[in-house]
Design a protein around this motif. Structure first.
Motif, mmCIF file in Angstrom:
data_model
loop_
_atom_site.group_PDB
_atom_site.id
_atom_site.type_symbol
_atom_site.label_atom_id
_atom_site.label_comp_id
_atom_site.label_asym_id
_atom_site.label_seq_id
_atom_site.Cartn_x
_atom_site.Cartn_y
_atom_site.Cartn_z
ATOM 1 N N GLY A 108 0.819 -1.210 0.000
ATOM 2 C CA GLY A 108 0.000 0.000 0.000
ATOM 3 C C GLY A 108 0.852 1.258 0.000
ATOM 4 N N ARG A 109 1.923 1.231 0.771
ATOM 5 C CA ARG A 109 2.823 2.391 0.864
ATOM 6 C C ARG A 109 3.489 2.671 -0.485
ATOM 7 N NH1 ARG A 109 5.127 0.738 5.162
ATOM 8 N NH2 ARG A 109 7.139 0.009 4.426
ATOM 9 N N ALA A 110 3.952 1.598 -1.151
ATOM 10 C CA ALA A 110 4.619 1.766 -2.442
ATOM 11 C C ALA A 110 3.645 2.280 -3.503
ATOM 12 C CB ALA A 110 5.227 0.439 -2.887
ATOM 13 N N GLU A 111 2.440 1.701 -3.545
ATOM 14 C CA GLU A 111 1.438 2.145 -4.524
ATOM 15 C C GLU A 111 1.085 3.613 -4.302
ATOM 16 O OE1 GLU A 111 -1.009 -1.952 -5.563
ATOM 17 O OE2 GLU A 111 -1.647 -0.765 -3.833
ATOM 18 N N TYR A 112 0.917 3.989 -3.030
ATOM 19 C CA TYR A 112 0.540 5.371 -2.723
ATOM 20 C C TYR A 112 1.675 6.337 -3.068
ATOM 21 C CZ TYR A 112 -1.204 9.412 -0.175
ATOM 22 O OH TYR A 112 -1.638 10.677 0.155
ATOM 23 N N LEU A 113 2.910 5.937 -2.768
ATOM 24 C CA LEU A 113 4.059 6.799 -3.071
ATOM 25 C C LEU A 113 4.198 7.001 -4.576
ATOM 26 C CD1 LEU A 113 6.310 8.378 -1.747
ATOM 27 C CD2 LEU A 113 7.679 6.291 -1.650
ATOM 28 N N LEU A 114 3.964 5.944 -5.341
ATOM 29 C CA LEU A 114 3.987 6.083 -6.804
ATOM 30 C C LEU A 114 2.873 7.010 -7.279
ATOM 31 C CD1 LEU A 114 4.784 2.419 -7.901
ATOM 32 C CD2 LEU A 114 6.189 4.438 -8.372
ATOM 33 N N GLU A 115 1.700 6.873 -6.674
ATOM 34 C CA GLU A 115 0.571 7.732 -7.035
ATOM 35 C C GLU A 115 0.902 9.202 -6.757
ATOM 36 O OE1 GLU A 115 -4.026 8.156 -5.625
ATOM 37 O OE2 GLU A 115 -3.217 6.123 -5.722
ATOM 38 N N LEU A 116 1.552 9.467 -5.612
ATOM 39 C CA LEU A 116 1.956 10.841 -5.294
ATOM 40 C C LEU A 116 2.940 11.389 -6.327
ATOM 41 C CD1 LEU A 116 2.561 10.907 -1.411
ATOM 42 C CD2 LEU A 116 0.625 11.860 -2.672
ATOM 43 N N ARG A 117 3.718 10.490 -6.908
ATOM 44 C CA ARG A 117 4.719 10.889 -7.909
ATOM 45 C C ARG A 117 4.141 10.863 -9.325
ATOM 46 N NH1 ARG A 117 10.020 9.266 -5.889
ATOM 47 N NH2 ARG A 117 10.088 9.944 -3.727
ATOM 48 N N GLY A 118 2.811 10.667 -9.426
ATOM 49 C CA GLY A 118 2.170 10.725 -10.739
ATOM 50 C C GLY A 118 2.124 9.419 -11.499
ATOM 51 N N ARG A 119 2.375 8.288 -10.807
ATOM 52 C CA ARG A 119 2.344 6.979 -11.475
ATOM 53 C C ARG A 119 1.330 6.082 -10.799
ATOM 54 N NH1 ARG A 119 6.411 4.599 -14.632
ATOM 55 N NH2 ARG A 119 7.955 6.109 -15.348
ATOM 56 N N LYS A 120 0.217 5.849 -11.445
ATOM 57 C CA LYS A 120 -0.803 4.943 -10.909
ATOM 58 C C LYS A 120 -0.582 3.566 -11.514
ATOM 59 C CE LYS A 120 -5.631 4.996 -9.595
ATOM 60 N NZ LYS A 120 -5.365 4.721 -8.200
ATOM 61 N N ILE A 121 -0.563 2.544 -10.641
ATOM 62 C CA ILE A 121 -0.313 1.181 -11.109
ATOM 63 C C ILE A 121 -1.560 0.605 -11.766
ATOM 64 C CG2 ILE A 121 0.330 -1.157 -10.400
ATOM 65 C CD1 ILE A 121 2.592 0.821 -10.168
#
Length: 198
Positions: A108-121
């Motif tokens: 969850g932390r990794a997915e959210y951090l990517l989302e904050l950086r503009g990358r949605k998995i």
């Protein structure tokens, strides 16, 4: 000149308290004058829990921050307060719960951090990666052929080791700011997490 700019910034950072109308810092959850709880601000999950915005976080520190903040905002503390204060405490508590649930697990932390950086998995990313698809099929086949509980436990144990290795690799990818590698690893981690859960 710099002092004047700082003062102006501080003034813009103030908002009137909904209860006493006194000035309250936009960052303060309670009014300095009357002590009334204030509406929650728009914050990312890391900031809401007073944590640095990074992947490598100590789970014990996440938990400590969460439970420490929940003591201030838990609705039970506001049971004798006005309807507005009860509603605001519930909003704060809900936001804290959401932040904690997102950040406490590596996936969850990794997915959210990517989302904050503009990358949605992409949820279908597994299919787009032939290597991961082949690996997934091999694990599933091995699991289907497991003869007993001990065999299943051994497979899950190995999957857990792979999971931990991928978590470490994600941490390294974020540390070097390689978001493409982090996103690919998160897709694999999502699969292993699902396999272990099942």
């Amino acid at each position: 000149m710099a002092d004047a700019a700082a003062t102006t910034g501080m003034l813009h950072d103030l908002a009137p308290c909904w209860s006493c109308k006194g000035p309250v810092s936009a960052r303060a959850p309670f009014c300095h004058a009357c002590g009334a709880i204030q509406p929650p601000r728009a914050l990312d999950h890391f900031s809401r829990l007073n944590l640095p915005v990074r992947f490598d976080l100590d789970p014990a520190e996440i938990e400590k921050q969460y439970f420490g903040l929940q003591r201030y905002f838990h609705p039970d503390r506001f049971a004798a307060k006005s309807a507005k204060e009860r509603a605001l405490s519930l909003q704060h508590a809900t936001n804290l719960n959401r932040a904690y649930e997102t950040l406490k697990q590596p996936l969850g932390r990794a997915e959210y951090l990517l989302e904050l950086r503009g990358r949605k998995i992409d949820g279908e990313a597994t299919i787009a990666d032939p290597g991961l698809l082949m690996e997934a099929m091999e694990w599933r086949e091995e699991l289907a052929e497991a003869a007993d509980r001990a065999a299943v436990a051994a497979i899950i144990g190995r999957a857990g080791q792979v999971f931990d290795a991928k978590v470490a690799a994600i941490g390294e990818a974020f540390a070097r700011d390689d978001l493409a590698a982090a996103a690919k690893l998160v897709t694999a981690l999502r699969y292993f997490s699902k396999l272990i859960d099942e």
